[in-house]
Structure formats: C-alpha cells, structure tokens
Design a protein around this motif. Structure first.
Motif, PDB file in Angstrom:
ATOM      1  N   ALA A  82       1.155  -1.056  -0.573  1.00  0.00           N
ATOM      2  CA  ALA A  82      -0.524   0.070  -0.682  1.00  0.00           C
ATOM      3  C   ALA A  82       0.477   1.397  -0.332  1.00  0.00           C
ATOM      4  O   ALA A  82       2.090   1.871   0.942  1.00  0.00           O
ATOM      5  N   LYS A  83       0.596   1.940  -1.019  1.00  0.00           N
ATOM      6  CA  LYS A  83       1.524   3.388  -1.103  1.00  0.00           C
ATOM      7  C   LYS A  83       0.501   4.664  -0.970  1.00  0.00           C
ATOM      8  O   LYS A  83      -0.902   4.656  -1.878  1.00  0.00           O
ATOM      9  N   TRP A  84       0.868   4.947  -0.183  1.00  0.00           N
ATOM     10  CA  TRP A  84      -0.360   6.369   0.741  1.00  0.00           C
ATOM     11  C   TRP A  84       0.440   7.567   0.058  1.00  0.00           C
ATOM     12  O   TRP A  84       1.702   8.033   0.035  1.00  0.00           O
ATOM     13  N   THR A  85       0.215   8.685  -0.774  1.00  0.00           N
ATOM     14  CA  THR A  85       0.475   9.761  -1.763  1.00  0.00           C
ATOM     15  C   THR A  85      -0.823  10.791  -1.545  1.00  0.00           C
ATOM     16  O   THR A  85      -1.658  10.619  -1.332  1.00  0.00           O
ATOM     17  N   GLY A 139       2.260  14.454  -4.722  1.00  0.00           N
ATOM     18  CA  GLY A 139       2.792  12.930  -5.397  1.00  0.00           C
ATOM     19  C   GLY A 139       4.436  12.698  -4.442  1.00  0.00           C
ATOM     20  O   GLY A 139       4.632  11.710  -4.390  1.00  0.00           O
ATOM     21  N   GLN A 140       3.867  13.402  -3.327  1.00  0.00           N
ATOM     22  CA  GLN A 140       5.079  13.689  -1.912  1.00  0.00           C
ATOM     23  C   GLN A 140       4.140  12.329  -1.353  1.00  0.00           C
ATOM     24  O   GLN A 140       3.241  11.734  -0.880  1.00  0.00           O
ATOM     25  N   THR A 141       5.259  10.646  -1.615  1.00  0.00           N
ATOM     26  CA  THR A 141       4.957   9.548  -0.420  1.00  0.00           C
ATOM     27  C   THR A 141       4.639   9.793   0.744  1.00  0.00           C
ATOM     28  O   THR A 141       5.931  10.780   1.300  1.00  0.00           O
ATOM     29  N   VAL A 142       3.344   9.266   1.422  1.00  0.00           N
ATOM     30  CA  VAL A 142       3.218   9.804   2.705  1.00  0.00           C
ATOM     31  C   VAL A 142       3.647   8.681   3.813  1.00  0.00           C
ATOM     32  O   VAL A 142       4.206   8.282   4.253  1.00  0.00           O
ATOM     33  N   SER A 143       3.235   7.470   2.916  1.00  0.00           N
ATOM     34  CA  SER A 143       3.852   6.415   4.207  1.00  0.00           C
ATOM     35  C   SER A 143       4.064   4.859   2.503  1.00  0.00           C
ATOM     36  O   SER A 143       2.954   4.898   1.980  1.00  0.00           O
ATOM     37  N   GLU A 144       4.952   3.801   2.807  1.00  0.00           N
ATOM     38  CA  GLU A 144       4.241   2.559   1.996  1.00  0.00           C
ATOM     39  C   GLU A 144       4.599   1.440   2.340  1.00  0.00           C
ATOM     40  O   GLU A 144       5.791   1.553   3.229  1.00  0.00           O
ATOM     41  N   ASP A 145       3.717   0.325   3.048  1.00  0.00           N
ATOM     42  CA  ASP A 145       4.584  -0.795   3.745  1.00  0.00           C
ATOM     43  C   ASP A 145       4.109  -1.307   2.217  1.00  0.00           C
ATOM     44  O   ASP A 145       3.289  -1.604   1.731  1.00  0.00           O
ATOM     45  N   SER A 146       4.219  -2.834   2.259  1.00  0.00           N
ATOM     46  CA  SER A 146       4.590  -4.031   2.009  1.00  0.00           C
ATOM     47  C   SER A 146       4.619  -5.769   3.369  1.00  0.00           C
ATOM     48  O   SER A 146       4.857  -5.473   4.522  1.00  0.00           O
ATOM     49  N   ARG A 147       3.696  -5.727   2.419  1.00  0.00           N
ATOM     50  CA  ARG A 147       3.825  -6.959   3.756  1.00  0.00           C
ATOM     51  C   ARG A 147       3.407  -8.673   2.628  1.00  0.00           C
ATOM     52  O   ARG A 147       2.889  -9.318   1.462  1.00  0.00           O
ATOM     53  N   ASP A 148       4.693  -9.547   3.464  1.00  0.00           N
ATOM     54  CA  ASP A 148       4.938 -10.694   2.026  1.00  0.00           C
ATOM     55  C   ASP A 148       4.013 -11.871   2.864  1.00  0.00           C
ATOM     56  O   ASP A 148       3.335 -12.573   4.305  1.00  0.00           O
ATOM     57  N   LEU A 149       2.950 -12.378   2.147  1.00  0.00           N
ATOM     58  CA  LEU A 149       1.445 -13.241   2.031  1.00  0.00           C
ATOM     59  C   LEU A 149       2.311 -14.535   2.008  1.00  0.00           C
ATOM     60  O   LEU A 149       2.126 -15.013   0.517  1.00  0.00           O
ATOM     61  N   ASN A 150       1.142 -15.575   2.106  1.00  0.00           N
ATOM     62  CA  ASN A 150       0.902 -16.582   1.625  1.00  0.00           C
ATOM     63  C   ASN A 150      -0.963 -16.834   2.175  1.00  0.00           C
ATOM     64  O   ASN A 150      -1.408 -16.951   3.070  1.00  0.00           O
ATOM     65  N   LEU A 151      -1.436 -16.103   1.014  1.00  0.00           N
ATOM     66  CA  LEU A 151      -2.814 -16.026   0.376  1.00  0.00           C
ATOM     67  C   LEU A 151      -3.283 -17.544   0.091  1.00  0.00           C
ATOM     68  O   LEU A 151      -2.995 -17.783  -0.386  1.00  0.00           O
ATOM     69  N   THR A 152      -4.880 -17.751   0.989  1.00  0.00           N
ATOM     70  CA  THR A 152      -5.172 -19.108   0.651  1.00  0.00           C
ATOM     71  C   THR A 152      -7.162 -18.314   0.982  1.00  0.00           C
ATOM     72  O   THR A 152      -7.378 -17.996   1.794  1.00  0.00           O
TER      73      THR A 152
END
Length: 163
Positions: A104-107, A111-124
């Motif tokens: 999720a990239k929040w801008t 255009g300035q990036t406020v926050s960016e968060d990534s998650r490695d998941l095993n989706l089921t």
C-alpha cells in the motif's frame, strides 16, 4: 533336312509353351496391406494450473472490525483519524496457499509519498489485509490516494480527502 528336323520339334515345343502360358490362370493380385495404425497416445492429465491470487476490493475507513474489514467505508477523513485500507483478496483455488506481496503506497496531492508498507503473505481463499496511516499531530488537509499493488503490479487505487 537335318535343319528341318530340328526346327519342327523346336517349333512344337515353343507352341506348346505358348499354349500352356495362355491357359495358365493369372496369379492372384495380393490384397493391399492393411493401413498402418498407431496406438493412440495415452490420455494424460493436463498439468495442474498453479493457483493465483487477486485483489477483489479495497475499502477505506477510520475503523476496522476483528475480521480486518472496514466498519464503515468513507472517502473523507479528519486530520486526526487513523485511515485504514482493507484489501480483500481471493485465490483461484480456495484450498491453495499462494505466496504474494501486498503493498500500500499512500501519497499526498503533490505526489509526495506519505507512507509505503509491504507484506509478504501466503494467501488462501478469501482474506483481508489492512494497512493504515495516521499522524499524531494530524495529517495535512488535502487530497490523497492509496495505490495497492500485488506482486509489484498496481491493482487498485483509491482517492480520499482529509478536511
């Protein structure tokens, strides 16, 4: 006369041979060979298709329930709100575990990036993953957007406003 003696027996023998050849039954024509048949290839099961994951919806709100879903969807927030993005996912095979990376990239409007968060998941099957932003002293008023990516590809974008 000796010549005639030889010619008559030879002529008789030749005539007899021709008569016998003419009376001879024709040889049967051999039957055509049966067509060559090949055994059909054994039926093989198609290779299993790898299960895939997709993002089905992204909802924004200022509160989430125990199921990680947004309690009430919204597009306008106050500066002191914690803003949640509830990302609903689904796998093509509900029993398969599909590795994936959600981001999720929040801008801000410039255009300035406020926050960016990534998650490695095993989706089921069906699932929901939440991301959030907030600022203790309040987010600046203005227009924002959140881009949700799955494995590096933007799959949904939501715009919202802080007033």
């Amino acid at each position: 006369m000796s010549r005639n003696r030889l010619i008559y027996p030879l002529t008789a023998a030749l005539s007899a041979t021709l008569v016998l050849a003419a009376c001879k039954k024709p040889e049967p024509v051999p039957a055509p060979a049966p067509p060559v048949t090949t055994e059909p290839a054994p039926m093989t099961e198609p290779a299993p298709v790898a299960a895939t994951a997709s993002v089905t919806t992204v909802d924004l709100g200022n509160a989430v329930g125990a199921d990680n879903r947004v309690a009430t969807a919204a597009t306008t927030f106050s500066p002191k709100d914690t803003i949640y993005a509830a990302v609903a996912t689904r796998t093509s095979d509900p029993a398969a575990s599909v590795p994936g990376k959600l981001t999720a990239k929040w801008t801000y409007q410039d255009g300035q990036t406020v926050s960016e968060d990534s998650r490695d998941l095993n989706l089921t099957g069906d699932g929901t993953t939440t991301f959030q932003i907030n600022k203790p002293d309040g987010l600046p008023a203005g227009k924002y957007k959140v881009e949700v990516s799955l494995d590096g590809n933007v799959v949904q974008t939501k715009e919202f406003e802080v007033k």
